[in-house]
Write a protein that holds these residues in place. Structure first.
Motif, mmCIF file in Angstrom:
data_model
loop_
_atom_site.group_PDB
_atom_site.id
_atom_site.type_symbol
_atom_site.label_atom_id
_atom_site.label_comp_id
_atom_site.label_asym_id
_atom_site.label_seq_id
_atom_site.Cartn_x
_atom_site.Cartn_y
_atom_site.Cartn_z
ATOM 1 N N LYS A 61 8.291 -19.854 5.772
ATOM 2 C CA LYS A 61 7.718 -21.139 5.414
ATOM 3 C C LYS A 61 8.665 -22.234 5.902
ATOM 4 C CE LYS A 61 4.471 -21.563 3.598
ATOM 5 N NZ LYS A 61 3.092 -21.549 4.147
ATOM 6 N N ALA A 62 8.231 -22.943 6.920
ATOM 7 C CA ALA A 62 9.072 -23.994 7.505
ATOM 8 C C ALA A 62 8.802 -25.357 6.891
ATOM 9 C CB ALA A 62 8.847 -24.061 9.016
ATOM 10 N N ASN A 63 7.642 -25.516 6.246
ATOM 11 C CA ASN A 63 7.264 -26.811 5.688
ATOM 12 C C ASN A 63 7.261 -26.708 4.167
ATOM 13 O OD1 ASN A 63 6.176 -29.304 5.117
ATOM 14 N ND2 ASN A 63 4.081 -28.706 5.612
ATOM 15 N N ARG A 64 8.396 -27.016 3.552
ATOM 16 C CA ARG A 64 8.515 -26.982 2.101
ATOM 17 C C ARG A 64 8.911 -28.361 1.596
ATOM 18 N NH1 ARG A 64 8.635 -22.276 -0.450
ATOM 19 N NH2 ARG A 64 7.440 -23.571 -1.857
ATOM 20 N N THR A 65 8.473 -28.682 0.393
ATOM 21 C CA THR A 65 8.778 -30.001 -0.170
ATOM 22 C C THR A 65 10.276 -30.181 -0.401
ATOM 23 O OG1 THR A 65 6.623 -30.044 -1.257
ATOM 24 C CG2 THR A 65 8.280 -31.580 -2.066
ATOM 25 N N SER A 66 10.903 -29.165 -0.974
ATOM 26 C CA SER A 66 12.308 -29.251 -1.361
ATOM 27 C C SER A 66 13.167 -28.328 -0.507
ATOM 28 C CB SER A 66 12.461 -28.875 -2.840
ATOM 29 O OG SER A 66 13.811 -28.717 -3.191
ATOM 30 N N ALA A 67 14.414 -28.739 -0.247
ATOM 31 C CA ALA A 67 15.345 -27.907 0.513
ATOM 32 C C ALA A 67 15.696 -26.630 -0.240
ATOM 33 C CB ALA A 67 16.613 -28.704 0.824
ATOM 34 N N SER A 68 15.485 -26.613 -1.540
ATOM 35 C CA SER A 68 15.817 -25.432 -2.343
ATOM 36 C C SER A 68 14.662 -24.432 -2.429
ATOM 37 C CB SER A 68 16.229 -25.857 -3.760
ATOM 38 O OG SER A 68 15.140 -26.505 -4.421
ATOM 39 N N SER A 69 13.509 -24.738 -1.834
ATOM 40 C CA SER A 69 12.337 -23.863 -1.923
ATOM 41 C C SER A 69 12.535 -22.588 -1.098
ATOM 42 C CB SER A 69 11.093 -24.597 -1.431
ATOM 43 O OG SER A 69 10.797 -25.710 -2.242
ATOM 44 N N PHE A 70 11.910 -21.513 -1.540
ATOM 45 C CA PHE A 70 11.964 -20.221 -0.851
ATOM 46 C C PHE A 70 11.296 -20.335 0.521
ATOM 47 C CE2 PHE A 70 9.884 -16.112 0.077
ATOM 48 C CZ PHE A 70 10.983 -15.261 0.022
ATOM 49 N N THR A 71 11.948 -19.782 1.544
ATOM 50 C CA THR A 71 11.372 -19.857 2.896
ATOM 51 C C THR A 71 11.031 -18.499 3.488
ATOM 52 O OG1 THR A 71 13.592 -19.890 3.895
ATOM 53 C CG2 THR A 71 12.554 -22.027 3.418
ATOM 54 N N GLY A 72 11.545 -17.410 2.923
ATOM 55 C CA GLY A 72 11.193 -16.101 3.454
ATOM 56 C C GLY A 72 12.315 -15.105 3.305
ATOM 57 N N ILE A 73 12.052 -13.867 3.792
ATOM 58 C CA ILE A 73 13.027 -12.785 3.685
ATOM 59 C C ILE A 73 13.669 -12.478 5.035
ATOM 60 C CG2 ILE A 73 11.877 -11.771 1.684
ATOM 61 C CD1 ILE A 73 10.686 -9.652 3.558
ATOM 62 N N GLY A 74 13.481 -13.374 5.999
ATOM 63 C CA GLY A 74 13.987 -13.154 7.356
ATOM 64 C C GLY A 74 12.833 -12.894 8.302
ATOM 65 N N ASP A 75 12.890 -13.483 9.495
ATOM 66 C CA ASP A 75 11.763 -13.403 10.427
ATOM 67 C C ASP A 75 11.411 -11.963 10.796
ATOM 68 O OD1 ASP A 75 11.830 -16.123 10.325
ATOM 69 O OD2 ASP A 75 12.530 -16.415 12.377
ATOM 70 N N ASP A 76 12.400 -11.161 11.181
ATOM 71 C CA ASP A 76 12.119 -9.785 11.589
ATOM 72 C C ASP A 76 11.535 -8.972 10.446
ATOM 73 O OD1 ASP A 76 13.022 -10.294 14.140
ATOM 74 O OD2 ASP A 76 15.022 -9.463 13.816
ATOM 75 N N ASN A 77 12.110 -9.127 9.261
ATOM 76 C CA ASN A 77 11.593 -8.389 8.100
ATOM 77 C C ASN A 77 10.170 -8.819 7.765
ATOM 78 O OD1 ASN A 77 13.948 -6.928 7.727
ATOM 79 N ND2 ASN A 77 14.830 -8.402 6.299
ATOM 80 N N GLY A 78 9.935 -10.137 7.749
ATOM 81 C CA GLY A 78 8.608 -10.633 7.417
ATOM 82 C C GLY A 78 7.556 -10.185 8.402
ATOM 83 N N LEU A 79 7.848 -10.325 9.692
ATOM 84 C CA LEU A 79 6.883 -9.931 10.718
ATOM 85 C C LEU A 79 6.641 -8.420 10.699
ATOM 86 C CD1 LEU A 79 8.078 -12.258 13.601
ATOM 87 C CD2 LEU A 79 5.784 -12.256 12.604
ATOM 88 N N SER A 80 7.698 -7.647 10.494
ATOM 89 C CA SER A 80 7.545 -6.189 10.461
ATOM 90 C C SER A 80 6.654 -5.746 9.304
ATOM 91 C CB SER A 80 8.912 -5.516 10.348
ATOM 92 O OG SER A 80 9.689 -5.761 11.510
ATOM 93 N N LEU A 81 6.770 -6.413 8.160
ATOM 94 C CA LEU A 81 5.939 -6.045 7.017
ATOM 95 C C LEU A 81 4.483 -6.447 7.225
ATOM 96 C CD1 LEU A 81 8.323 -6.799 4.022
ATOM 97 C CD2 LEU A 81 7.533 -4.565 4.826
ATOM 98 N N ILE A 82 4.255 -7.587 7.867
ATOM 99 C CA ILE A 82 2.875 -7.974 8.190
ATOM 100 C C ILE A 82 2.248 -6.935 9.101
ATOM 101 C CG2 ILE A 82 1.441 -9.694 9.357
ATOM 102 C CD1 ILE A 82 3.535 -11.800 8.421
ATOM 103 N N LYS A 83 3.001 -6.499 10.112
ATOM 104 C CA LYS A 83 2.504 -5.470 11.026
ATOM 105 C C LYS A 83 2.254 -4.155 10.292
ATOM 106 C CE LYS A 83 3.321 -3.507 15.603
ATOM 107 N NZ LYS A 83 2.913 -2.134 15.268
ATOM 108 N N LYS A 84 3.113 -3.834 9.342
ATOM 109 C CA LYS A 84 2.922 -2.594 8.580
ATOM 110 C C LYS A 84 1.620 -2.628 7.790
ATOM 111 C CE LYS A 84 5.102 0.546 5.284
ATOM 112 N NZ LYS A 84 6.314 0.883 4.494
#
Length: 274
Positions: A61-84
């Protein structure tokens, strides 16, 4: 309208060709357990109702209201899980990209590259997405009309990629609200693209002083029914087993156990108007 390039993606699925298609999943990849649970449950519901289904989750998530908001678990991990999820349940998949160099990175993992609404005018991003040869789903900017989205479509097609979809996600109404103009559905269909209604983000209440975007998820059914009645080709619904603890957009998502009864209603509505 399900064009040939989408029909190819849906081939492993049994579905009613006259039905709408569904893009659904959590806002962001939070964990393997979450995405696999949602992929399994939603694919089963859609199989029973004859709805062609695309699994969606943002790898970052690149567009978050606050700098402290969750953005993800890492690009490779996130993409790999979507593919799974896609490989396990034989589903096409989609996720957002935010910069031109992300297009080539994400393309091997997903079938549809989604362009966020705020970035729908970014020429280098649109061209990079087009160059992958993947389907490109462009969300209409909150600040644009449906007819003006022809220029985004033209950029992608002039780059040699005719596989374009458009998503309506509401129009800015004051500082902290959105409204949906359903005229945008037929207007954007005039660009020769299937049009999807984003039933969750169109109910956002952005720019809250708390630093967390608000929403009206109790109206998801209203938005979805009106979109089907207006002739939308597909629906986009973010869903989560427990939106109250979701790490992104919990205020807008539909609780997972409420998805099936809503889709049952929408299938009946679709049959009544086709």
């Amino acid at each position: 309208m399900i064009p040939a390039y989408l029909s190819e993606l849906f081939k492993p699925q049994q579905y009613d060709a006259n039905n709408f298609f569904l893009i659904a999943g959590p806002c962001v990849v939070e964990s393997e357990e979450l995405v696999m649970e949602i992929g399994e449950k939603v694919s089963g519901i859609c199989r029973n109702l004859g709805i062609p289904y695309v699994f969606k989750a943002s790898y970052r998530k690149a567009n978050r209201t606050s700098a402290s908001s969750f953005t993800g678990i890492g690009d490779d991990n996130g993409l790999s899980l979507i593919k799974k999820v896609g490989d396990t349940y034989q589903l096409p998949t989609t996720s957002d990209i935010h910069a031109h160099d992300e297009a080539a990175m994400a393309a091997p993992y997903i079938d549809i590259l989604q362009i966020p609404a705020f970035l729908c005018r970014q020429t280098d991003l649109l061209l990079a997405a087009a160059d992958t040869g993947k389907i490109v789903n462009v969300k209409k900017g909150q600040f644009l009309s449906g007819p003006s989205m022809k220029f985004a479509v033209d950029k992608i097609k002039l780059a040699g990629n005719d596989k374009v979809m458009l998503t309506e996600r509401g129009t800015t109404f004051g500082y902290q609200d959105l409204v949906v103009d359903y005229r945008n559905i037929p207007w954007m269909q005039e660009h020769g693209c299937p049009v999807i209604m984003d039933c969750t983000h169109s109910l956002q209440q952005p720019n809250q002083t708390t630093g967390v975007t608000g929403g009206n998820p109790q109206l998801i059914g209203t938005i979805a029914k009106a979109a089907i009645a207006a002739g939308a080709d597909g629906l986009f619904i973010e869903t989560h087993p427990n939106p109250a603890i979701a790490k992104s957009d919990g205020a807008n998502m539909l609780q997972l156990d409420r998805l099936e009864p809503l889709l049952q209603e929408l299938v009946r509505l679709r049959k009544a108007i086709v």
